[in-house]
Design a protein around this motif. Structure first.
Motif, short mmCIF file in Angstrom:
data_model
loop_
_atom_site.label_atom_id
_atom_site.label_comp_id
_atom_site.label_asym_id
_atom_site.label_seq_id
_atom_site.Cartn_x
_atom_site.Cartn_y
_atom_site.Cartn_z
N GLY A 76 -27.50 42.95 56.77
CA GLY A 76 -27.91 42.13 55.64
C GLY A 76 -29.36 41.79 55.86
O GLY A 76 -29.70 41.03 56.77
N PHE A 81 -28.56 45.02 51.35
CA PHE A 81 -27.97 45.72 52.49
C PHE A 81 -28.86 46.90 52.90
O PHE A 81 -29.37 47.62 52.04
CB PHE A 81 -26.57 46.21 52.15
CG PHE A 81 -25.59 45.10 51.90
CD1 PHE A 81 -24.94 44.49 52.95
CD2 PHE A 81 -25.34 44.65 50.61
CE1 PHE A 81 -24.05 43.44 52.74
CE2 PHE A 81 -24.45 43.61 50.37
CZ PHE A 81 -23.80 43.01 51.44
N MET A 110 -30.82 37.34 52.84
CA MET A 110 -29.54 37.48 53.51
C MET A 110 -29.54 36.65 54.79
O MET A 110 -30.55 36.53 55.48
CB MET A 110 -29.26 38.95 53.85
CG MET A 110 -29.28 39.89 52.66
SD MET A 110 -28.03 39.52 51.41
CE MET A 110 -26.56 40.17 52.20
#
Length: 303
Positions: A76, A81, A110
């Motif tokens: 992350g 991603f 993230m």
């Protein structure tokens, strides 16, 4: 109540160390330096000594990393991603529509996460300014789809499952809460959420966490210079003292999975060992990191 003290490990300090996990297949420790966008790796011997073996640049920021059965690691990073190949090459797999940006424009990034036994990769987000409700938790499933599991979080943080995988624990460090949800290992669904722990004050707020093989939680207490062990009912069982205020996460590592590795971050106050990893043997074991078992191409956000 048991009180222990952690000792600094050999690898050089990070700026914002986070997310240690034990990759049992590769027999190595993984952790990240969020601010530097680095994946770092280390060998752990039977005596509990850590030797750094390599690093890779993942992105501007990286919050969590897990091994991938298709090769390399999935992370992350930034606002989505990323895949990191064995040679260290990073490739963005998916930028999430609701995430991204930078600290100067109200952006999000993230943060922490983990994989379940089925190989689903869960990763949460937070705003750079930590504004309430800007965080979410996402699930990257084994078919490559990405689903929003929870929203309205502030700092989506540590994630871990009970040994029977029927309960999943999630820390939201903004309000200092650890939530316990009923978990369906077949579908990956979270239901019946409740507050297990309320943290804050001089003891710090719950940050990263892990669950040991006896089903007890270990929470790094950001701002408190400690890691705490709790029963599944929320009873405090043990405290590990760490000589750095910003303890960020923890995981069991090493050949016997009996070495608790604790990550830390640098803060505003000068602390000689801030950003280092620390270790302690608490007398229990914990599970290794589960790998992501899905594809590394064609990811799509569906909810």
């Amino acid at each position: 109540m048991l009180t222990l003290r952690a000792e600094p490990a050999a690898p050089p300090p990070a700026d914002h160390g986070e997310g240690p996990v034990w990759d049992a297949d590769r027999t190595e420790l993984l952790w990240v330096d969020i601010a530097a966008g680095l994946l770092r790796r280390a060998a752990v011997d039977a005596a509990g000594e850590l030797t750094e073996t390599g690093s890779a640049r993942v992105g501007d920021t990286v919050g969590v990393v897990a091994p991938a059965t298709a090769g390399g690691w999935v992370a992350g990073a930034g606002g989505g991603f990323t895949h990191v190949a064995e040679d260290g090459t990073a490739r963005v797999l998916l930028d999430l529509p609701a995430e991204g940006g930078g600290p100067d424009d109200g952006g999000t990034r993230m943060n922490d996460g983990a994989c379940d036994r089925a190989g689903r990769f869960y990763a949460g987000t937070m705003a750079f300014d930590e504004r309430p409700g800007a965080g979410a938790l996402y699930r990257l499933d084994t078919d490559g789809t990405v689903t929003t599991v929870l929203d309205g979080l502030t700092v989506s943080n540590g994630l871990g499952w009970s040994p029977d995988e029927r309960t999943v624990y999630l820390a939201d460090s903004g309000p200092g809460l650890v939530h316990a949800h009923r978990y369906d290992p077949d579908s990956g669904a979270f239901t019946d959420g409740r507050v297990l722990l309320e943290t804050g004050g001089p003891d710090g707020v719950a940050d990263g966490l892990t669950v040991d093989d006896e089903g007890c939680l270990w929470t790094a207490m950001w701002g408190g210079g400690q890691v705490r062990r709790w029963s599944p009912e929320g009873e405090l069982l043990a405290v590990v003292e760490v000589p750095v205020a910003r303890t960020s996460s923890c995981a069991f590592a090493g050949p016997g999975r009996d070495l608790l590795v604790i990550s830390t971050s640098r803060g505003e106050e000068p602390e000689p060992d801030a950003g280092r990893l620390f270790t302690v043997r608490p007398g229990v074991t914990g599970p290794p990191a589960q790998p992501y078992r899905g594809p590394l191409a064609g990811l799509r956000h569906v909810v």
